[in-house]
Design a protein around this motif. Structure first.
Motif, mmCIF file in Angstrom:
data_model
loop_
_atom_site.group_PDB
_atom_site.id
_atom_site.type_symbol
_atom_site.label_atom_id
_atom_site.label_comp_id
_atom_site.label_asym_id
_atom_site.label_seq_id
_atom_site.Cartn_x
_atom_site.Cartn_y
_atom_site.Cartn_z
ATOM 1 N N ALA A 135 49.290 -50.872 117.642
ATOM 2 C CA ALA A 135 49.241 -51.021 119.097
ATOM 3 C C ALA A 135 49.691 -49.734 119.782
ATOM 4 O O ALA A 135 49.087 -49.290 120.763
ATOM 5 C CB ALA A 135 50.119 -52.195 119.538
ATOM 6 N N TRP A 136 50.752 -49.122 119.258
ATOM 7 C CA TRP A 136 51.231 -47.842 119.801
ATOM 8 C C TRP A 136 50.116 -46.805 119.754
ATOM 9 O O TRP A 136 49.871 -46.089 120.730
ATOM 10 C CB TRP A 136 52.450 -47.357 119.008
ATOM 11 C CG TRP A 136 52.880 -45.972 119.390
ATOM 12 C CD1 TRP A 136 53.724 -45.627 120.398
ATOM 13 C CD2 TRP A 136 52.460 -44.745 118.781
ATOM 14 N NE1 TRP A 136 53.853 -44.257 120.449
ATOM 15 C CE2 TRP A 136 53.089 -43.690 119.467
ATOM 16 C CE3 TRP A 136 51.604 -44.434 117.716
ATOM 17 C CZ2 TRP A 136 52.905 -42.355 119.131
ATOM 18 C CZ3 TRP A 136 51.412 -43.104 117.378
ATOM 19 C CH2 TRP A 136 52.051 -42.082 118.077
ATOM 20 N N GLY A 137 49.431 -46.715 118.606
ATOM 21 C CA GLY A 137 48.352 -45.739 118.458
ATOM 22 C C GLY A 137 47.226 -45.961 119.462
ATOM 23 O O GLY A 137 46.693 -45.005 120.033
ATOM 24 N N VAL A 138 46.875 -47.208 119.682
ATOM 25 C CA VAL A 138 45.820 -47.528 120.653
ATOM 26 C C VAL A 138 46.264 -47.136 122.065
ATOM 27 O O VAL A 138 45.515 -46.506 122.820
ATOM 28 C CB VAL A 138 45.446 -49.025 120.579
ATOM 29 C CG1 VAL A 138 44.527 -49.421 121.727
ATOM 30 C CG2 VAL A 138 44.793 -49.344 119.232
ATOM 31 N N ILE A 139 47.497 -47.476 122.426
ATOM 32 C CA ILE A 139 48.014 -47.148 123.768
ATOM 33 C C ILE A 139 48.049 -45.640 123.983
ATOM 34 O O ILE A 139 47.618 -45.131 125.021
ATOM 35 C CB ILE A 139 49.417 -47.766 123.966
ATOM 36 C CG1 ILE A 139 49.319 -49.284 124.052
ATOM 37 C CG2 ILE A 139 50.102 -47.201 125.214
ATOM 38 C CD1 ILE A 139 50.646 -49.998 123.905
ATOM 39 N N VAL A 140 48.554 -44.918 122.989
ATOM 40 C CA VAL A 140 48.649 -43.461 123.117
ATOM 41 C C VAL A 140 47.266 -42.830 123.198
ATOM 42 O O VAL A 140 47.035 -41.920 123.998
ATOM 43 C CB VAL A 140 49.473 -42.855 121.956
ATOM 44 C CG1 VAL A 140 49.359 -41.340 121.911
ATOM 45 C CG2 VAL A 140 50.931 -43.267 122.083
ATOM 46 N N ARG A 141 46.324 -43.330 122.409
ATOM 47 C CA ARG A 141 44.962 -42.766 122.433
ATOM 48 C C ARG A 141 44.319 -42.979 123.804
ATOM 49 O O ARG A 141 43.661 -42.084 124.342
ATOM 50 C CB ARG A 141 44.109 -43.398 121.333
ATOM 51 C CG ARG A 141 42.691 -42.867 121.267
ATOM 52 C CD ARG A 141 42.684 -41.381 120.947
ATOM 53 N NE ARG A 141 41.342 -40.863 120.891
ATOM 54 C CZ ARG A 141 40.689 -40.321 121.915
ATOM 55 N NH1 ARG A 141 41.251 -40.254 123.108
ATOM 56 N NH2 ARG A 141 39.474 -39.849 121.764
ATOM 57 N N ILE A 142 44.490 -44.153 124.386
ATOM 58 C CA ILE A 142 43.955 -44.424 125.731
ATOM 59 C C ILE A 142 44.608 -43.491 126.743
ATOM 60 O O ILE A 142 43.932 -42.910 127.600
ATOM 61 C CB ILE A 142 44.166 -45.906 126.113
ATOM 62 C CG1 ILE A 142 43.276 -46.803 125.254
ATOM 63 C CG2 ILE A 142 43.897 -46.129 127.604
ATOM 64 C CD1 ILE A 142 43.619 -48.280 125.336
#
Length: 194
Positions: A135-142
């Motif tokens: 989830a962290w990776g998805v948030i940071v990528r966005i």
């Protein structure tokens, strides 16, 4: 389990400051200076990582299984980890094709690592940890995509394809060492024993 949850919240919280509290980050840089902020950020990262690791170790001893992944999922995990490590190495070198095509290879590496481990681990503590990192990776990528569109950041320019070769060779060596012994020494579980 409480320590694990607190560790996840604090560790990932520290690594989401730029996303969720950019004003706080700017004010801290203004008061501490760039070097002071980096030092405080690094200390907070290390301390929260230690808490996360300790909490995960404690939770693993007491949590049960949410699901039992099939044995063959371990093979997919091992393969995905090769890709994750190559992306990680590419993020640390001058930009080759891997870095420029993936745009943010370190974030991609974390997302692949988390997904790969979710496929092979069904313990409650593992699912919680790896789902949080995914989830962290998805948030940071966005966030990175939005910041790029706003002109706040620019992608690294391509330097040379030789860095792709370095990333692949170093990645394969690191992956082999992790599979061979490092994972067992550091985590207590051999990836080949699954």
């Amino acid at each position: 389990m409480t320590l694990l949850i607190v560790g996840i919240i604090l560790f990932l919280g520290v690594h989401l400051v730029r996303v969720v509290a950019p004003g706080f980050r700017r004010s801290m840089i203004a008061s501490l200076g760039e070097t002071g902020w980096r030092a405080a950020y690094s200390i907070a990262s290390v301390l929260t990582l230690i808490l996360l690791i300790y909490g995960f170790g404690q939770a693993r001893a007491v949590t049960g299984m949410l699901y039992n992944p099939p044995v063959w999922m371990a093979h997919i995990t091992i393969t995905l980890m090769l890709i994750a490590i190559i992306c990680l190495v590419a993020s640390l070198l001058p930009a080759g094709h891997i870095a420029t095509k993936t745009k943010h290879p370190m974030v991609l590496s974390v997302k692949i690592w988390a997904l790969a481990h979710l496929l092979a681990n069904g313990e409650t503590s593992s699912v919680l940890l790896f789902a949080a990192f995914l989830a962290w990776g998805v948030i940071v990528r966005i966030s990175l995509k939005r910041r790029q569109r706003a002109g706040e950041i620019t992608l690294r320019p391509f330097v040379s394809a030789k860095y792709d070769l370095y990333a692949v060779v170093i990645g394969i060596v690191a992956w082999a060492l992790i599979i061979w012994k490092l994972h067992e020494w550091l985590i207590g579980v051999s990836p080949l024993a699954m």
